[in-house]
Design an enzyme around this catalytic site. Structure first.
Site, PDB file in Angstrom:
ATOM      1  N   CYS A 294       0.810  -1.223   0.000  1.00 34.59           N
ATOM      2  CA  CYS A 294       0.000   0.000   0.000  1.00 34.59           C
ATOM      3  C   CYS A 294       0.839   1.268   0.000  1.00 34.59           C
ATOM      4  O   CYS A 294       0.359   2.330  -0.389  1.00 34.59           O
ATOM      5  CB  CYS A 294      -0.945  -0.006   1.200  1.00 34.59           C
ATOM      6  N   GLU A 392      -6.087   2.698  -6.570  1.00 35.65           N
ATOM      7  CA  GLU A 392      -5.036   1.756  -6.177  1.00 35.65           C
ATOM      8  C   GLU A 392      -5.180   0.473  -6.987  1.00 35.65           C
ATOM      9  O   GLU A 392      -6.225  -0.172  -6.979  1.00 35.65           O
ATOM     10  CB  GLU A 392      -5.145   1.436  -4.681  1.00 35.65           C
TER      11      GLU A 392
END
Length: 487
Positions: A294, A392
């Site tokens: 992440c 993402e």
């Protein structure tokens, strides 16, 4: 092939609904079978944690420290035994598995063994007060004391299963909480193996429990259970929102470490050394667990004067990386965790092409017979509003975006819904420090991707709520209680 049980109240339990297959992302072969927990079995795990919580919370901190220290020792001793299983279920390369999948978990248990001994009382200065209708006056003493939250539900992501779980379990146990863990469905086997390790280390039965399942139902049953006091979650923002909504109905404490869309800002003053550092840092999106992290700098924002130089450098970098079997020592880029995730990343790449971006490198599936691989991909000629530059992907894809000045760089960096980790590359560290103040994110790296283990870690905006790491991890798994007395 091993069929695992649920770890509840200090022992294995055969699951009522049977098992599901855990698949090796590189070979597409079954690694082992994980248990399918029913809501009743989840409730049993919570009941075991609830029953053990009072006793564990009153255990001498030195005893808690000893258990955590012993856990670190046992994990260290079993590294060679656990690494092949961890590598098989995650698809991580040899380099990533041996350096970053298990050793940091050992370090986290050691760190919070020390953390168990950190002071929990914050003394406050005496305060003289006049009498009121409520109480007589006098000199009042007071202290703020950190107390355990209670039963903590830990739901973890698939990219670093044991490290992620250790980062939650160790500080939670150090503070006197009990835990019910729910690992990601894709790779829960090493997390299940942690149960017997903690028991051997001296942890009382019921203090640590593990339930697993192939569908969201297991996590939903755990989050909604009235016996759970806190939910600590690492994973996607979409899932995090659902968990926060469910937890909010009963006002459970939450700690959310969610998605990111990291921006690496390369300023115009960057000399050759800084540019080289930036290329290596951004290239880690490809070379470090195939971009399944992440905090990855998946957007590189480059001053227009250096844009072509960075694109050329990254293109060369990407083409030098070997894609292949994770068990081959020379492999740099391994598979993604599943066919579904591979297909998702490929759809983003196709969408970028459809929106007018150019795929400078990669973009095609590598010629391997088996495994869920995506080649290192560099996307140029994109605009900040394109989907690939905003969402993402969790894969080995980098988007390169030019900017004219600092204001535009900050605007692009802050333009997504995420705010987890950004980076600034500059020959002037003072300038980079000042620019960091304008970035709406929880973490900023200046000329480095290295993380300091004691800093508070977490995101802003849709990248999460709360902070852990170092002593901040102890704060995350505790409640402040004010105690006042008449001196």
């Amino acid at each position: 092939m091993t069929a695992y049980g649920l770890w509840i109240d200090g022992s294995w339990r055969s699951p009522e609904k049977g098992h599901y297959a855990v698949v090796n992302p590189a070979t597409e072969e079954v690694v082992g079978e994980a248990p399918e927990a029913t809501p009743a079995e989840v409730a049993d795990a919570v009941a075991a944690a609830r029953a053990a919580q009072d006793g564990w919370s009153r255990t001498d901190p030195r005893e808690r420290a000893a258990v955590l220290d012993r856990t670190a020792e046992l994990l260290d001793e079993r590294t060679k035994e656990l690494i092949p299983l961890l590598q098989a279920e995650t698809g991580a390369t040899v380099r990533v598995t041996t350096a970053l999948q298990l050793p940091p978990a050992v370090d986290r248990f050691r760190r919070y063994a020390r953390g168990a001994l950190e002071p929990v009382v914050v003394p406050l200065a005496p305060c003289p007060l006049k009498g009121t209708p409520l109480a007589p006056g006098g000199l009042l003493g007071a202290a703020a004391v950190r107390r355990p939250v209670g039963v903590v539900c830990c739901i973890t992501s698939y990219n670093f299963p044991v490290v992620n779980l250790a980062g939650k379990v160790a500080p939670a146990l150090a503070m006197g909480n009990t835990v019910v863990a729910k690992p990601a469905p894709q790779d829960p086997l090493c997390c299940l193996a942690l149960g017997p390790v903690l028991k051997e280390a001296g942890l009382p039965d019921g203090v640590f429990n593990v339930v697993t399942g192939s569908s969201p139902a297991t996590g939903e049953a755990l989050v909604s259970h009235p016996g759970v006091d806190m939910v600590s979650f690492t994973g996607s923002t979409a899932v995090g929102k659902k968990i926060a909504e469910a937890a909010g109905r009963s006002m459970k404490r939450t700690l959310m470490e969610l998605g990111g869309k990291g921006a690496a800002i390369v300023l115009e003053d960057a000399d050759d050394e800084v540019l080289k550092s930036a290329i290596g840092a951004v290239g880690s999106v490809w070379s470090f667990h195939s971009g399944q992290i992440c905090t990855a700098p998946t957007r590189v924002l480059v001053h227009r004067s250096s844009y072509e130089k960075i694109v050329t450098g990254l293109s060369h970098y990407a083409r030098t990386l070997k894609i292949g079997s994770p068990v081959d020592n020379s492999t740099i880029v391994g598979p993604l965790i599943s066919a579904a995730q591979r297909d998702r990343v490929e759809a983003y790449i196709a969408g970028a092409r459809a929106q007018g971006a150019r795929v400078a490198v990669g973009g095609a599936r590598p010629g391997l017979d088996r495994g869920f691989y995506v080649a290192p991909t560099l996307i140029t000629d994109a605009t900040p509003d394109m989907t690939v530059a905003r969402e993402e992907l969790f894969g080995p894809v980098v988007v390169a975006l030019p900017f004219e000045d600092e204001d535009e760089a900050v605007s692009i960096a802050n333009s997504t819904s995420y705010g987890l980790y950004d980076y600034v590359f500059s020959a002037d560290a003072g300038r980079a420090w000042a620019l960091a103040a304008r970035l709406r994110c929880g973490n900023v790296g200046i000329n480095t991707l290295q993380r300091h283990p004691e800093t508070p870690f977490g995101g802003s905006k849709e990248s999460g709520i709360g902070r852990d790491g170092g002593s901040f991890g102890l704060h995350a798994y505790s409640e402040l209680q004010s105690v006042v007395w008449s001196a």
